[in-house]
Scaffold this active site. Sequence first.
Site, PDB file in Angstrom:
ATOM      1  N   HIS A  28     147.407 130.595  14.503  1.00  0.00           N
ATOM      2  CA  HIS A  28     146.202 130.500  15.353  1.00  0.00           C
ATOM      3  C   HIS A  28     144.982 130.149  14.492  1.00  0.00           C
ATOM      4  CE1 HIS A  28     148.113 132.212  19.039  1.00  0.00           C
ATOM      5  NE2 HIS A  28     148.922 132.717  18.137  1.00  0.00           N
ATOM      6  N   TYR A 294     148.968 140.837  10.102  1.00  0.00           N
ATOM      7  CA  TYR A 294     147.582 140.403  10.265  1.00  0.00           C
ATOM      8  C   TYR A 294     146.767 140.850   9.058  1.00  0.00           C
ATOM      9  CZ  TYR A 294     148.867 139.023  15.020  1.00  0.00           C
ATOM     10  OH  TYR A 294     149.474 138.407  16.094  1.00  0.00           O
TER      11      TYR A 294
HETATM   12  C1  HEM Z   1     156.324 139.079  14.540  1.00  0.00           C
HETATM   13  C2  HEM Z   1     155.548 138.424  15.384  1.00  0.00           C
HETATM   14  C3  HEM Z   1     154.229 137.800  15.036  1.00  0.00           C
HETATM   15  C4  HEM Z   1     153.729 137.425  13.822  1.00  0.00           C
HETATM   16  C5  HEM Z   1     154.406 137.501  12.458  1.00  0.00           C
HETATM   17  C6  HEM Z   1     152.386 136.903  14.057  1.00  0.00           C
HETATM   18  C7  HEM Z   1     151.552 136.415  13.081  1.00  0.00           C
HETATM   19  C8  HEM Z   1     150.207 136.112  13.250  1.00  0.00           C
HETATM   20  C9  HEM Z   1     149.229 135.938  12.186  1.00  0.00           C
HETATM   21  C10 HEM Z   1     149.559 135.996  10.697  1.00  0.00           C
HETATM   22  C11 HEM Z   1     148.016 135.712  12.758  1.00  0.00           C
HETATM   23  C12 HEM Z   1     146.677 135.535  12.069  1.00  0.00           C
HETATM   24  C13 HEM Z   1     145.967 136.895  12.046  1.00  0.00           C
HETATM   25  C14 HEM Z   1     144.595 136.906  11.409  1.00  0.00           C
HETATM   26  O1  HEM Z   1     144.422 136.309  10.336  1.00  0.00           O
HETATM   27  O2  HEM Z   1     143.686 137.578  11.954  1.00  0.00           O
HETATM   28  C15 HEM Z   1     148.220 135.733  14.189  1.00  0.00           C
HETATM   29  C16 HEM Z   1     147.234 135.537  15.117  1.00  0.00           C
HETATM   30  C17 HEM Z   1     147.416 135.666  16.471  1.00  0.00           C
HETATM   31  N1  HEM Z   1     148.552 136.067  17.123  1.00  0.00           N
HETATM   32 FE1  HEM Z   1     150.307 136.535  16.269  1.00  0.00          FE
HETATM   33  N2  HEM Z   1     152.096 136.982  15.393  1.00  0.00           N
HETATM   34  C18 HEM Z   1     153.197 137.519  16.030  1.00  0.00           C
HETATM   35  C19 HEM Z   1     153.323 137.781  17.377  1.00  0.00           C
HETATM   36  C20 HEM Z   1     152.351 137.552  18.320  1.00  0.00           C
HETATM   37  C21 HEM Z   1     152.470 137.880  19.715  1.00  0.00           C
HETATM   38  C22 HEM Z   1     153.671 138.571  20.354  1.00  0.00           C
HETATM   39  C23 HEM Z   1     151.292 137.489  20.307  1.00  0.00           C
HETATM   40  C24 HEM Z   1     150.828 137.596  21.735  1.00  0.00           C
HETATM   41  C25 HEM Z   1     151.249 138.464  22.582  1.00  0.00           C
HETATM   42  C26 HEM Z   1     150.432 136.918  19.276  1.00  0.00           C
HETATM   43  C27 HEM Z   1     149.169 136.429  19.478  1.00  0.00           C
HETATM   44  C28 HEM Z   1     148.303 136.074  18.475  1.00  0.00           C
HETATM   45  C29 HEM Z   1     146.947 135.640  18.719  1.00  0.00           C
HETATM   46  C30 HEM Z   1     146.245 135.477  20.071  1.00  0.00           C
HETATM   47  C31 HEM Z   1     146.392 135.389  17.460  1.00  0.00           C
HETATM   48  C32 HEM Z   1     144.965 134.887  17.162  1.00  0.00           C
HETATM   49  C33 HEM Z   1     143.998 136.047  17.088  1.00  0.00           C
HETATM   50  C34 HEM Z   1     142.605 135.526  16.793  1.00  0.00           C
HETATM   51  O3  HEM Z   1     142.130 134.667  17.557  1.00  0.00           O
HETATM   52  O4  HEM Z   1     141.990 135.995  15.822  1.00  0.00           O
HETATM   53  N3  HEM Z   1     151.112 136.980  18.082  1.00  0.00           N
HETATM   54  N4  HEM Z   1     149.546 135.993  14.468  1.00  0.00           N
END
Ligand code: HEM
Length: 313
Positions: A28, A294
């Site tokens: 993202h 995160y």
């Molecule tokens: C094992 C599963 C997952 C991993 C490894 C993962 C990994 C990541 C990482 C590394 C980030 C960046 C975080 C940051 O730097 O603040 C991220 C952002 C995000 N993830 Fe995931 N994620 C996973 C599952 C999910 C799921 C299930 C959802 C939704 C239900 C989701 C929704 C999001 C969203 C919306 C963002 C962006 C948040 C923002 O705008 O700051 N992720 N994810």
Amino acid sequence: MAGPVTPDDAIAAIRGTGGAQPGYRALHAKGTLYRGTFTATPEAQRLSRARHLDGSTVPTLIRFSNGSGNPTQPDGAPGVRGMAVKFTLPDGSTTDVSTQTARLFVSSTPDGFVDLLRAMRPGPTAPIRMAGYLLTHPALFGALPILRAANRIPASYGTVEYHGLHAFRWVDADGGARFVRYHLWPAAGEQFLSGSAGRATGHDFLTEEFSTRLRSGPVRFEFRVQIAGPGDSTVDPSARWAGTGYTTVGTLDITGPDTEREHGDDIVVFDPMRVTDGIEPSADPVLRFRSQTYSASVKLRTGVDRGPTAPPA
Ligand code: HEM
């Protein structure tokens, strides 16, 4: 590889797909922050005693994003989109909701997701790796239509539904409790572009379109919850729930761009484990793993260790 995957394994696998670029969220990576307000319905208060659900209007910070870890991805490329919301409670603390366009998650465990990222690494052997993944994770076959739908190009960040996937336990003032899943429903209804229309759009059309949309007034989402029935899994974000009923627990009005956050040393993290009294995380292993990953991503993008400011996993 022996043992469960670690957040560092997840970051390495994301880097293999082109994500985890220095200075950006590992996934993202491309997104925009907005301000808004949230007002809960009386039903919300019946389901949870959380202070932002008591019916008073509270401020919110919203980030829309493209799911990829590539910060320069064109908005017209197919892919999952994210919508994250941070609610400010009357005591100044915050609680987060993090959602995306897929109706179910691709895996019931962090290992399954990291294996998928490894299989997706671009290169000549990618098709063989993907075929191998599908053979060893046959449940993904059933999820393919859901993924296809989640990857559609929305006409606007404000014309697609977003889903929270994990179960949370909502506890009311009398101690009664139930598990719920979150959905953010666009008041404008769902609208998508064809692949060719998507390719014809400008590089940042989703952000540009949203600025135009905001000129005609707030962009509204309904916050809806689905309440778990007796047979519904509260630990598996890849499992469908039998119940089809939704309860509207509030209205989110996005009023304008945020111009204050993420300048200088300021760090914004939307973490689904950041709950508040009246909302408890379920034992879903993917939910708990996210918070740790995160933190690893924050370290990578800002150099800062979240340490005790990260919610307990
Ligand atoms: C094992 C599963 C997952 C991993 C490894 C993962 C990994 C990541 C990482 C590394 C980030 C960046 C975080 C940051 O730097 O603040 C991220 C952002 C995000 N993830 Fe995931 N994620 C996973 C599952 C999910 C799921 C299930 C959802 C939704 C239900 C989701 C929704 C999001 C969203 C919306 C963002 C962006 C948040 C923002 O705008 O700051 N992720 N994810």
